[in-house]
Every structure is written in C-alpha cells, then in structure tokens.
Design a protein around this motif. Structure first.
Motif, PDB file in Angstrom:
ATOM      1  N   GLU A 504       0.769  -1.124   0.017  1.00 19.19           N
ATOM      2  CA  GLU A 504      -0.059  -0.087   0.197  1.00 19.19           C
ATOM      3  C   GLU A 504       0.862   1.278  -0.317  1.00 19.19           C
ATOM      4  OE1 GLU A 504      -3.285  -0.078   2.442  1.00 19.19           O
ATOM      5  OE2 GLU A 504      -3.708  -2.247   2.401  1.00 19.19           O
ATOM      6  N   THR A 505       2.113   1.251   0.529  1.00 15.04           N
ATOM      7  CA  THR A 505       2.952   2.197   0.485  1.00 15.04           C
ATOM      8  C   THR A 505       3.304   2.736  -0.891  1.00 15.04           C
ATOM      9  OG1 THR A 505       3.903   1.593   2.689  1.00 15.04           O
ATOM     10  CG2 THR A 505       5.165   3.058   1.319  1.00 15.04           C
ATOM     11  N   ALA A 508       0.677   4.550  -2.700  1.00 19.32           N
ATOM     12  CA  ALA A 508       0.218   5.788  -2.277  1.00 19.32           C
ATOM     13  C   ALA A 508       1.438   6.869  -2.600  1.00 19.32           C
ATOM     14  CB  ALA A 508       0.115   5.840  -0.631  1.00 19.32           C
ATOM     15  N   ARG A 509       2.547   6.313  -2.471  1.00 19.32           N
ATOM     16  CA  ARG A 509       3.643   7.181  -2.906  1.00 19.32           C
ATOM     17  C   ARG A 509       3.807   7.667  -4.373  1.00 19.32           C
ATOM     18  NH1 ARG A 509       8.721   4.624   0.679  1.00 19.32           N
ATOM     19  NH2 ARG A 509       7.982   5.634   2.683  1.00 19.32           N
ATOM     20  N   LYS A 510       3.530   6.558  -5.272  1.00 21.81           N
ATOM     21  CA  LYS A 510       3.604   6.775  -6.647  1.00 21.81           C
ATOM     22  C   LYS A 510       2.288   6.343  -7.298  1.00 21.81           C
ATOM     23  CE  LYS A 510       8.196   7.726  -7.202  1.00 21.81           C
ATOM     24  NZ  LYS A 510       8.209   8.520  -5.801  1.00 21.81           N
TER      25      LYS A 510
ATOM     26  N   ASP B  37       5.523   3.922   6.927  1.00 20.89           N
ATOM     27  CA  ASP B  37       5.904   4.414   5.954  1.00 20.89           C
ATOM     28  C   ASP B  37       5.292   5.797   5.482  1.00 20.89           C
ATOM     29  OD1 ASP B  37       7.639   2.339   5.462  1.00 20.89           O
ATOM     30  OD2 ASP B  37       6.152   1.245   4.289  1.00 20.89           O
ATOM     31  N   VAL B  38       6.270   7.159   5.261  1.00 21.08           N
ATOM     32  CA  VAL B  38       5.652   8.055   5.031  1.00 21.08           C
ATOM     33  C   VAL B  38       5.373   8.072   3.329  1.00 21.08           C
ATOM     34  CG1 VAL B  38       5.988  10.614   4.836  1.00 21.08           C
ATOM     35  CG2 VAL B  38       6.638   9.300   6.584  1.00 21.08           C
ATOM     36  N   VAL B  39       4.113   8.429   3.008  1.00 18.32           N
ATOM     37  CA  VAL B  39       3.706   8.523   1.519  1.00 18.32           C
ATOM     38  C   VAL B  39       3.631   9.953   0.932  1.00 18.32           C
ATOM     39  CG1 VAL B  39       2.796   6.319   1.797  1.00 18.32           C
ATOM     40  CG2 VAL B  39       1.220   8.114   2.010  1.00 18.32           C
ATOM     41  N   TYR B  40       3.543  10.773   1.830  1.00 18.05           N
ATOM     42  CA  TYR B  40       3.108  12.182   1.235  1.00 18.05           C
ATOM     43  C   TYR B  40       3.414  13.280   2.450  1.00 18.05           C
ATOM     44  CZ  TYR B  40       0.334  15.952  -0.514  1.00 18.05           C
ATOM     45  OH  TYR B  40      -0.026  17.210  -1.332  1.00 18.05           O
ATOM     46  N   VAL B  58       1.442  18.805   6.892  1.00 17.11           N
ATOM     47  CA  VAL B  58       0.975  17.432   7.394  1.00 17.11           C
ATOM     48  C   VAL B  58       1.804  16.509   6.646  1.00 17.11           C
ATOM     49  CG1 VAL B  58      -1.285  18.038   7.559  1.00 17.11           C
ATOM     50  CG2 VAL B  58      -0.646  17.071   5.537  1.00 17.11           C
ATOM     51  N   GLU B  60       1.908  12.148   5.922  1.00 23.07           N
ATOM     52  CA  GLU B  60       1.070  11.104   5.924  1.00 23.07           C
ATOM     53  C   GLU B  60       1.481   9.843   5.437  1.00 23.07           C
ATOM     54  OE1 GLU B  60      -2.627  13.904   3.474  1.00 23.07           O
ATOM     55  OE2 GLU B  60      -1.914  11.958   2.719  1.00 23.07           O
ATOM     56  N   SER B  61       0.831   8.685   6.413  1.00 22.79           N
ATOM     57  CA  SER B  61       1.110   7.540   5.978  1.00 22.79           C
ATOM     58  C   SER B  61       0.353   6.945   5.226  1.00 22.79           C
ATOM     59  CB  SER B  61       1.451   6.547   7.218  1.00 22.79           C
ATOM     60  OG  SER B  61       0.359   6.792   8.076  1.00 22.79           O
ATOM     61  N   THR B  62       0.124   5.635   4.902  1.00 18.03           N
ATOM     62  CA  THR B  62      -1.168   5.173   4.218  1.00 18.03           C
ATOM     63  C   THR B  62      -2.604   5.301   4.972  1.00 18.03           C
ATOM     64  OG1 THR B  62      -0.787   2.977   4.845  1.00 18.03           O
ATOM     65  CG2 THR B  62       0.223   3.489   2.512  1.00 18.03           C
ATOM     66  N   ALA B  64      -2.624   7.234   8.099  1.00 19.62           N
ATOM     67  CA  ALA B  64      -2.681   8.329   9.114  1.00 19.62           C
ATOM     68  C   ALA B  64      -2.393   9.719   8.648  1.00 19.62           C
ATOM     69  CB  ALA B  64      -2.044   7.980  10.288  1.00 19.62           C
ATOM     70  N   VAL B  65      -2.961  10.620   9.198  1.00 22.00           N
ATOM     71  CA  VAL B  65      -2.537  11.975   8.902  1.00 22.00           C
ATOM     72  C   VAL B  65      -1.955  12.651  10.167  1.00 22.00           C
ATOM     73  CG1 VAL B  65      -3.145  14.220   7.876  1.00 22.00           C
ATOM     74  CG2 VAL B  65      -4.313  11.976   6.953  1.00 22.00           C
ATOM     75  N   ASP B  85       8.973  14.287  -3.977  1.00 26.34           N
ATOM     76  CA  ASP B  85       8.947  12.910  -4.606  1.00 26.34           C
ATOM     77  C   ASP B  85       9.613  11.937  -3.996  1.00 26.34           C
ATOM     78  OD1 ASP B  85       8.027  13.713  -7.199  1.00 26.34           O
ATOM     79  OD2 ASP B  85       9.824  14.946  -8.058  1.00 26.34           O
ATOM     80  N   PRO B  87       9.362  10.906  -0.303  1.00 26.45           N
ATOM     81  CA  PRO B  87       9.008  10.895   1.051  1.00 26.45           C
ATOM     82  C   PRO B  87       9.580  10.233   2.029  1.00 26.45           C
ATOM     83  CG  PRO B  87       7.078  10.428  -0.140  1.00 26.45           C
ATOM     84  CD  PRO B  87       8.083  10.877  -1.101  1.00 26.45           C
ATOM     85  N   GLU B  88      10.129   9.113   1.322  1.00 23.11           N
ATOM     86  CA  GLU B  88      10.682   7.910   2.114  1.00 23.11           C
ATOM     87  C   GLU B  88      12.257   8.345   2.892  1.00 23.11           C
ATOM     88  OE1 GLU B  88       9.972   7.962  -1.105  1.00 23.11           O
ATOM     89  OE2 GLU B  88      11.725   7.137  -2.347  1.00 23.11           O
TER      90      GLU B  88
ATOM     91  N   ARG C 287      -5.501  15.032  -4.740  1.00 22.41           N
ATOM     92  CA  ARG C 287      -5.670  15.150  -3.205  1.00 22.41           C
ATOM     93  C   ARG C 287      -6.666  15.849  -2.718  1.00 22.41           C
ATOM     94  NH1 ARG C 287      -1.450  12.303  -0.769  1.00 22.41           N
ATOM     95  NH2 ARG C 287       0.067  11.501  -2.363  1.00 22.41           N
ATOM     96  N   THR C 312      -5.970   8.701   2.899  1.00 21.26           N
ATOM     97  CA  THR C 312      -5.917  10.018   3.923  1.00 21.26           C
ATOM     98  C   THR C 312      -6.760  11.055   3.576  1.00 21.26           C
ATOM     99  OG1 THR C 312      -3.937  10.742   2.938  1.00 21.26           O
ATOM    100  CG2 THR C 312      -3.785   9.407   4.936  1.00 21.26           C
ATOM    101  N   ILE C 317     -10.166   8.586   7.803  1.00 20.65           N
ATOM    102  CA  ILE C 317      -9.012   8.937   8.523  1.00 20.65           C
ATOM    103  C   ILE C 317      -9.009  10.449   8.853  1.00 20.65           C
ATOM    104  CG2 ILE C 317      -6.518   9.208   7.954  1.00 20.65           C
ATOM    105  CD1 ILE C 317      -6.666   6.666   6.445  1.00 20.65           C
ATOM    106  N   ARG C 318      -9.414  11.164   8.060  1.00 22.43           N
ATOM    107  CA  ARG C 318      -9.324  12.681   8.431  1.00 22.43           C
ATOM    108  C   ARG C 318     -10.690  13.067   8.854  1.00 22.43           C
ATOM    109  NH1 ARG C 318      -5.193  16.411   5.496  1.00 22.43           N
ATOM    110  NH2 ARG C 318      -4.546  14.611   4.230  1.00 22.43           N
TER     111      ARG C 318
END
Lengths: 522, 128, 445
Positions: A504-505, A508-510, B37-40, B58, B60-62, B64-65, B85, B87-88, C287, C312, C317-318
């Motif tokens: 899922e990571t 969401a990242r790409k 894992d931070v996604v954003y 903010v 975000e992980s998948t 949680a915010v 680009d 966030p990891e 988003r 999110t 979640i939010r």
C-alpha cells in the motif's frame, strides 16, 4: 508475449495452504483450485472486435450538423472485445473476490447479512426497472405505492413519524439529518455552532457535521464503553445543535443512558441524532423514537439486506419526529384518496431543506427492502434483531479468554475484541485478520473503533448458522494457538489467496490510478 | 532510536537545528517510526509565516495523517522540495535528507524553551 | 423464515453457551421502559409465491409498455443481458467496499477499469471509484473547486440540469458560498457575454452541462477560456454519457473537472436510481478529490494487484477535515457501466452515439412535420426541446396512451417566454422509426 501481471509458475508455491491449515475449518471458496490470471480490459490488443449488437446507422445520417471541433471520431484506448471474452474477463476477476455468497463475512458495523435472491429478481421486474422518474403519476402508481408503504414501515420501525427516502447512502442520510436539524434551529433564529460526538463515532459523523458547517466536539466515553450523562451535561450549551449517537454504539454496547442524555440535550433546545448503522440490533425490540431520538438514518444496505455491491449503491432514508417533518428534503410521497403522488414543488413544502440528489432516491433499493420487510412480517422483523444479537453473543462467549475483551459490558449485535493477548508474541490484529483469509473467512472490521487499540470488531448477523459460527470460532482459536507456536507464519499470511499482502505504501507514494495507451500498469 | 545531542525537540516530535541564522526543522526518528512509511508530505511555501506551536504542514502514512507543528515562530526561507518526490527520506534519514523547512526566526530565544536531547529522550521513554 | 437458520435446539445451545435464559435476556442492557411491548406494525409475512404476487401487482401498476420520450437526466437505453448476468455473480454483488485487498481483487480491478473508462471518456487524468449520482457529483465538484482555488463564488449556467443546480444549492446552504446563474440565449447555449461579466477574481468555477439540460451542446472551448482567464476552474456535468462517444472529451476542450452519471451505460432507469455518479479531474487536484480511489501496486512477490489508495483524504481517517463525507458510493452501478463499456468498445460506443444522434434527427424531422418546431437552434446530441403548444396537456394526453411524452420545461423555467409549449424529448436506440412517427403524430392529434 507480454506478461503484465508478473506471474511466474514458481509462485504456485504460495497458492498452497500455509502450515497447519490442511482441512482447516471454513477452508474453500475462491482461494483454492484453478485461478486464472487476467489482464486489464485495455491490455488486449485486437482491433475490429465488438461485444454488442446494435442497429446500423442509416447511410447519410452521419452527424454533419455538429461543430467539427466539438466532435470526435472515437474514444482512443477503448478495448475491442467479443462478448464471450468480456464474460470470461469479469467471471474470472469475480472469482478473486470474497462475498457473502462465498463465505462468512463478519465485518463489524457493516451488517453483511445474506442478500435475498428474491429481492434481486423483484427489483429487475420491467415494471420497476424500466420506469422513468418523470413518468406521469398515473403511469407509475405502483412505484409510488411501494414508496409510500416503505415510508410508513420505516417510520414505524424507528418509532418516528415521517421518513425521507431520497438520501443515497448512510453518510448522505447523516448529511440530510443534520441539514434538517440546522433548518429547525434556523427556524428558531439561530443555527447554533456545534455538534457533540462520542469518541466511538463513525468517521462519517464528524465529516457530515463539518460539511454542514458545524464544529465537532468529541466526548469521552466511560470505561464501561458508554457515554455517560455527566459528560453530556458538561458539554451541553445552547450553542450545541445536536448530539450524534450510534446506538448500540460501535463497541456493540447499548447506550443505556440514552433517555437521560436526550433529556439533557432537549432541555437546552438541542436535538438527538442517531446514526442508524446499527439498527439491526434493535429491529422489533426497541425503537429509537421511544428513546428520545429526533432523527435517525437507516442504511437499507445493512439492515434490510440490499446488496453492498462492492461499495454501493446504498440507501439512507432519514426518519424524524413530526415537528421536523416539514424540513425533510423533497420529494415526499403522499396518498390522496386511492392515488399516490410525489410532492416535488417547494411551494407545497416551503420549509424543506431542498433537494439532496437527482430524482427520488435509490428506488431499486426500495424495492429490495420492501420485499424483505414483506417477507419478514412483524415476527420476522423482531426475530431478526434477536438472532443477530444471539449470534454476536455466542461468538463472544466462545472466544472470550482466547482473545481479550476490552469491554466486559453486554454486547448486542457485535462484539469488539483486541490483540492484547497475541501482542505478547508480536502478533497483531492485522496478522489475525490476514490469517482468517487463509481459513476462508472475511476478516472482521479492524482497528475500529479508535478507542480500542488493535480492535477486532465482529458482527455475524442473523443469517449465519451455528455451524458457521463454530467453524469461525475454531479458526480464531487455531490462529490464537499459531500466534503462540509460530508467530512468523502469521506475519506471512495470507498465503492462500490470489495475491499476497499488497504494497500500500508503493500505491500511495507513486499513485497509478488508471491505464493510459502505451502504459505498463504495475 | 536515534536522538542527536545537538538538536532541540518539541513534545510533538519535531526537531530544530541551528544553522547560522536559520533554524532547520524536521521530525524525529521516534516520530517516523510511529508513523510507518511516509507516503506524502505537505509543506508551506517559501515566504510563509509560521508560528510556534501551530501547524505548518502535514505528513501522511497510508492510514494516518499527522500535523506538523512549528518549533519556533518566523518566516519559511527554504523548503526541502525533493521530499515531495521522495517522502521515504523522512523514514530513512529523518535528521539529514528528511529535513522539512528552514525558518528565519523572529525571536531566536524561543528555542530555549524546547527540550534538549536528554529531556526529549526521557519524554519519549515515558510515551512508550 | 428461510433466512434464519436457527433451529430451536440451536437457540437453546447458544443461549446456554452465552449463559442466558431466553432471547429477551440478551437485551437486559436496554432499560425496560425503552423496549417495544408489541409487534411492529408492518403487514403480515408473505411466502415467496405471495411475495411475487404482491410485488408483481405493484410492478404492473407502472406502465412501461413503451420506452419513454423523456430523458432529462435519466435515459432509456438497451442493456445487453450479459451485463446483468455478470452483475448477479454473488462474488461481486455481495461483497463490501474492498478494504481487504487480498480477497477483493475482482472488485478492485473492475474499479481500476472503471476509473480508466471515466478518464478516457472525459479526457481527464484521474477519476474516483464513483459518486452517488450526477447531482451530488456536481455539488462535490463545486466544493472541490472552492478548496483548490480558495475562492467562494460559483458560476453556473441556467441550462445546467435544474436538479443538479438544486442539489448544489442545498449543499451550499451551510457553506455560504455564493451561486451566480448565467442565462442562456435563443440558441439554448450559455450567454458568453453574461458569463464574461459573471466571473471575477472570486470565482472558483464555472459549471455547465455537456450537453446541457436543453439537450444543447455548449461552446465549451470559449467557456473554458473565460473561466481560465479569471483563474477559475471549468466543470462539466454530463447526464447523458452516451454523448461522450460522439462529442469531444470535455478535458480536451479545457474542462478541469468532469462529473455526471454513467447511468446510460448498463443501468436501468429504475425510477431514477441508483446510478453511478462519476468524478474526473486533472492530476494536480487528485488530493482534493472526494471519495474512494483505486490504485495499482505489487504484492510482496512482485505480482500486480490493486488497492484503495490516497485514503488519507477520506472521512474514516481525516474525519471532520476530510474532502467529503462520502463512504458507500455506487460500486455495483459502476461495475454495470464498466461491463457495458467493455462490450461496446471503441466501435460500439461510436456506433451507439451516432445512432442516438441519428434517431434524434429523425425525431426532429417528424416533429417538424407535425408542426412542432425545435425551440432552440444550437447543436444537439439526442435530446431537444420542441414547441408542442401546451406541453403539460400533451403529457397528460399521451399518458392516457401509455406514453411518457417528455419533460415540460415550464416545471423548471416558468419565466421562459416559450415555456408553455416547450417539451424536452429524447430519442435513443430504443426509439425506432415507427415509434417516432407514432409519437410525433400523437403529439398534435
């Protein structure tokens, strides 16, 4: 040959049952046997195929009168597939799903009860499926009569006076109910500013309140899992428009103090909104209107078994006390003599909040819900509530001790466990949920409500037999044993479905949210 | 868990590093571990004002915010754009590559009210 | 009761396990005065044969012997039986929202395909997994435009579907955003000069129908240019999605958001619901989109799979800061549309759209012969407004013959000078030449 899905024969290893699962209770369903890989519709290369049979466009009737720059020849990227290929495509991908028809689906708060096939057949009768919403009243008396009966029945079952059928789903019903509350307060000169919510509330509650322009104030529930009158009294002012309660709440616990809470809220001019997501627990046993509730939304896709459809459509009728009926959205169905009529003109209902969606509501869901209510009758309605509660309490009794019960308070239609006992071995709720898949069961709702760390929220519903519940209990017990003996195996679950745990990571990242011509989707 | 000695910390798990006249800000190793894992990440623009204790973005992980809180008041003078680009970096290197913004503080003395490494370590242990 | 599997012995054994004496015992947490002391007052139970007789009676009271000539946001189209055969697969229709991706890959892949269809037809970058309907999708588009632009004014065409406009107004009651309405001209298209005046530095978006409620195709490139100059988004709302097989994609003509319903694909009219609302926009706004979104990823063995993603933004979640409160959407209706579009494909959709347009021109010729000229001169797809003299009277008269004649415009535009005679009519692939002739003759008979 292209192989966009990345499947390799060596992966067959993973499709075999994990350790200790041979002959596991509940095993079966879509996770065993021959499973086909299937491309996206758009990844098929053929041109010139078509899956429909349509009249030809007569020669000379090509569109010439439309401005050239506003017209296109065809939509690039659309697939070209024969009927059989389309049938196989969707039949194959359907087999990657778990549905109620496949197996037990104890998803808490979602009331995954059996969806009667009669209801499906009835909703498809041409007399229902092919009615146009603007048909003159004399051509759609049957549709209007059905809506009128359903409105009466839903009002009666909730112990309230009038019901708006049009909201499209539960959250839409919440929005509607809060709009009615706002309109009520506005008619008294002040819309008020805040909505009170217990910490066990569904996420849609605060979102619906915010969409209505209300600030949200969260109230802590007590260690017994209930909201207590003192908390409400302390927060209740003349600035509070309403309290939103789910009853039984998302812990499956009845809010025993509801009457006193309602009195406190009413004394300051506030209203009581009940989120009807958990109505299945109360069917024919108790009525929100008799508890001081002013507004409640139904979820017909939960309580009255209209299919969830992989995420909808729902239907979220809103029932209210008589004093709030003038504010309900349009349309409403009225009976005049022997004839039925839709009221759509705001001049007839000048205080209505207006229109909430196009046309009259998810009518095809009304047919299904009404069919089920007719099949239930008064005894069936009550028996539904009682057996739903029996099933949840049976699972609770059988699993207590194996899994930790964070709240000892009586459960109604659902029970919440957590992963406290398994955590000692490093096994989490997520692991338990994923291993249940290997046993052929859909996992419960997990990590909700938020007041329970690692929550496992189980709602069996009344349509499940004792044998099914016994098999589920056995699977949960086996997983608890496995958590002690071989926690690593649980982290690797599920091993039996078509796909292993998904990243899922990465998603969401790409984000890859659609196919494009020439694109490789992965 | 890494808690560098030379940084100051907030109770919301941001760190602050003095670099010349600027204060560089990010989130701690503990915070990234809690998030998963931070996604954003959503950060302010250069020139935006920030206020101590108030949200500046903010992360975000998948599932949680989390809001980001400014350790000090001032003006944003630089933003770590590559984070959008990648966030990891926040997970992999929270104190270097994963820095978020640089602030020109309006009152550098505000920094003194933040936790030092020892106090932050004690605070985190208490949280666990 | 066939849906309750419990035998008396089961109930006894289960009560024993629970430690309760009776079913009523299980409800001891409900205070006695709050319990219902009588059966609920609903009609007595029916067996399946009686159930079909009773609901069959109700269905028979709806006259559906002819396809309606009314469209107005809900369209009569042929649904190939293959669509319904597949929808009835229990794996699809008895599944929930795909929260557990490993056992929901069927739903998820279908949603990914739905999102792709929506993007291809609208010419936009990203789509969500569906909305309740076209009207609420339009309201959500307006709310998104206010978030994206930070502006408070919404400009809508008077020819936007009146129900969409009403729903938008309802949604705006508590946000206090301002709604400005721009009139249409004698050709049924938006008055561009009035639009130019209406948009300003506080305009979040301009919303028009594509095609509009009058059946007319708007000058979308000009509209989008005016909106863009003011820094506002352009939103198109499409109720008749078959038009997208003939008309240019709104995204290609400058629209930033395209919403509406795909009811026309695979979903029967069902008295107006349910139907799959759609929502598409440019990548930059992803988003800020409402609703669920499905995305592609890999499983831990590197095989492609799908998950719900960018969650999110959502209410679970939010909470109060979510982009929308929507949870359940129109998944099964979206699946129906996806299946129908797969069957149609590139050639089938082009043919269906051209056929609809050809039938509309047949209707126009027949109505002109019957002395009922079109009211608006602008280009049309499959719907048009005709001057039939007295529209309500025609509707009432044709109802006696079991025909749904159309939508009298005066119900929504009472002030329009030609309102009394104006009847909005559709012609689709279901309206053959004979039926069209019969209809046109009956209108003036």
């Amino acid at each position: 040959m292209t192989n966009p899905t990345g499947w390799k024969p060596s992966m067959e290893q993973d499709a075999r049952p994990g350790p200790g699962l041979d002959g596991a209770p509940g095993a079966g369903g879509a996770t065993r046997g021959l499973v086909h890989e299937e491309q996206l519709l758009f990844e098929r290369g053929s041109t010139g195929r078509c899956g429909v049979s349509l009249p030809k466009v007569p020669p000379g009737q090509e569109p010439k009168d439309l401005p050239k720059e506003l017209v296109r020849e065809g939509v690039d990227g659309l697939p070209e597939i024969s009927e059989l290929e389309v049938i196989r495509h969707f039949t194959r991908i359907s087999s990657w799903n778990h549905g109620i028809d496949t197996g037990f689906y104890p998803l808490g708060s979602c009331t995954m009860k059996y969806n009667p096939k009669s209801s499906e057949a009835l909703a498809r009768l041409p007399g229902f499926a092919n009615v146009h919403p603007l048909a003159p009243a004399e051509l759609c008396q049957g549709a209007l009569e059905l809506m009128w009966h359903l409105e009466r029945a839903l009002s009666e079952i909730a112990g309230l006076d009038a019901t708006a059928l049009s909201p499209a789903a539960g959250a839409h019903g919440e929005l509607c109910g809060l709009m009615v509350i706002r309109a009520h307060h506005e008619s008294k000169g002040n819309p008020r500013r805040r909505v009170l919510l217990p910490d066990t509330a569904h996420g849609t509650n605060p979102a619906s309140a915010a969409l209505n322009g209300y600030e949200v104030q969260q109230l802590a529930s007590n260690p017994d899992g209930r909201l207590h009158p003192e908390a409400v009294r302390a927060a209740m002012t003349e600035d509070v428009a309403a309290i939103m309660l789910t009853n039984p709440n998302t812990l499956g616990i009845f809010e025993t103090h509801i009457r006193e809470i309602a009195d406190i809220v009413h004394a300051k001019g506030g209203l009581v909104y009940a989120d009807g997501a958990n109505m299945n627990a109360l069917l024919g046993v108790a009525r929100p209107g008799d508890m001081g509730v002013d507004v409640i939304q139904y979820n017909l896709h939960k309580t009255f078994a209209t299919p969830h459809g992989g995420g909808g459509p729902g239907s979220g009728p809103v029932a209210v006390k008589a004093s709030l009926a003038p504010f309900l959205p349009l349309p409403v169905v009225v009976k005049e003599g022997d004839a039925y009529r839709l009221v759509t003109d705001p001049r007839e209902r000048p205080r209505s909040v207006g229109r909430l969606r196009e046309f009259w509501g998810n009518f095809a869901m009304f047919v299904r819900a009404w069919a089920l209510i007719r099949e239930y009758g008064p005894e069936g309605v009550a028996q539904t509530g009682k057996l739903a509660v029996l099933n949840a309490n049976y699972v609770r009794a059988r699993l207590a001790g194996t899994f930790n019960l964070p709240y000892e308070t009586d459960s109604l239609h659902e029970v919440v466990f957590d992963d406290k006992l398994q955590k000692a071995n490093g096994v989490t709720t997520m692991d338990v949920a994923k291993r249940l898949i290997d046993h052929g069961f859909h996992p419960p709702t997990i990590y909700f409500p938020l007041v329970v760390a690692g929550a496992l929220m189980i709602e069996p519903t009344e349509t499940e037999s004792k044998e099914t519940l016994d098999r589920f209990v056995a699977a949960m017990q086996a997983i608890a044993e496995e958590a002690k003996a071989d926690p690593d195996a649980l982290h690797a679950a599920p091993t039996r479905p078509f796909r292993a745990r998904l990243d899922e990571t990465r998603a969401a990242r790409k984000p890859v949210l659609r196919w494009r011509p020439g694109m490789k989707v992965e | 868990m890494e808690i560098p000695e030379d940084l100051r910390y907030t109770r919301e798990h941001e760190w602050a590093r003095t670099k010349g006249t600027r204060i560089v800000v990010g989130i701690t190793d503990f915070a990234q571990d809690q998030l998963g894992d931070v996604v954003y990440v959503e950060l302010p623009d250069v020139g935006d004002p920030v206020k101590k204790g108030e949200s500046f973005g903010v992360v975000e992980s998948t599932k949680a915010v989390s809001e980001l809180f400014a350790p000090i008041s001032g003006k944003v003078v630089e933003v770590n754009d590559p984070l959008s680009d990648a966030p990891e970096s926040i997970n992999e290197d929270p104190y270097e590559e994963g820095w978020m913004i640089a602030i020109e503080p309006s009152d550098p003395k505000e920094l003194d009210a933040l936790l030092d490494a020892k106090a932050y370590r004690a605070f985190v242990e208490e949280q666990e | 009761m066939r849906y309750h599997p419990h035998t008396p012995e089961d109930v006894r054994a289960m009560l024993d396990a629970v430690g309760a004496k009776s079913l009523d015992d299980l409800f001891r947490s409900i205070p006695e005065p709050l319990r219902l002391k009588r059966p609920v007052d609903v009609p007595p139970a029916l067996d399946e044969i009686a159930l079909f007789a009773e609901l069959g009676r109700l269905a028979a009271r709806n006259d559906v012997s002819h396809p309606p000539f009314a469209g107005a946001g809900c369209y009569p189209h042929h649904v190939p039986p293959a669509v319904d055969q597949l929808l009835l697969r229990g794996e699809f229709f008895t599944a929930y929202t795909p929260y557990q991706p490993e056992v929901s890959q069927g739903t998820l892949q279908a949603l990914f395909e739905w999102q792709t269809f929506v993007c291809l037809l609208t010419g936009l970058d990203v789509s969500n997994a569906s909305m309740y309907d076209g009207a609420t999708a339009t309201a959500e588009a307006a709310l998104m435009a206010t978030r994206v632009t930070g502006r408070k004014q919404l400009v809508v065409s008077a020819a936007l579907h009146p129900e969409y406009r009403k729903v938008l107004a309802t949604y705006l009651r508590s946000t206090h955003d301002e709604l400005a309405v721009v009139p249409f001209g004698a050709d049924g298209r938006i008055d561009l000069a009035a639009l130019e005046k209406a948009v300003g530095p506080d305009t979040a978006c301009v919303i028009v129908g594509w095609p509009n409620f009058l059946g007319v195709v708007e000058p979308l490139p000009e509209i989008a240019r005016i909106a863009k100059r003011a820094g506002a988004l352009t939103v198109t709302a499409t109720a008749e999605a078959v038009s997208l097989g003939l008309l240019q994609a709104p995204g290609a003509l400058g629209a930033d958001v395209a919403v509406g319903t795909f009811q026309s694909f695979g979903n029967p009219m069902s008295f107006g619901g349910p139907a799959p609302g759609f929502f598409a926009t440019r990548e930059a706004n992803v988003r800020q989109m409402p609703g669920r979104i499905c995305g592609a990823t890999l499983d831990k063995h590197g095989r492609r799979g799908f998950v719900l993603t960018l969650s999110t933004r959502e209410q679970h979640i939010r909470r109060e800061k979510a982009t929308s409160n929507i949870c359940t959407n129109s998944g099964l209706c979206a699946l129906a549309a996806t299946i129908h579009l797969a069957l149609l494909g590139r050639a089938g959709l082009a043919q269906l759209a051209r056929l609809n347009h050809a039938r509309a021109r047949l209707l126009r010729a027949a109505m002109e012969r019957a002395g009922c000229p079109p009211v608006f001169s602008g280009p049309f797809f499959n719907e048009q407004v005709f001057d039939v003299g007295d529209a309500e009277a025609v509707v009432a008269r044709l109802a006696k013959r079991g025909l749904v004649a159309g939508a009298p415009l005066a119900r929504w535009y009472p002030e329009h000078p030609k309102a009394k005679g104006a009847l909005l009519c559709v012609a689709t692939e279901l309206h053959g030449e004979e039926l069209i002739d019969l209809f046109a003759r009956s209108v003036r008979a």
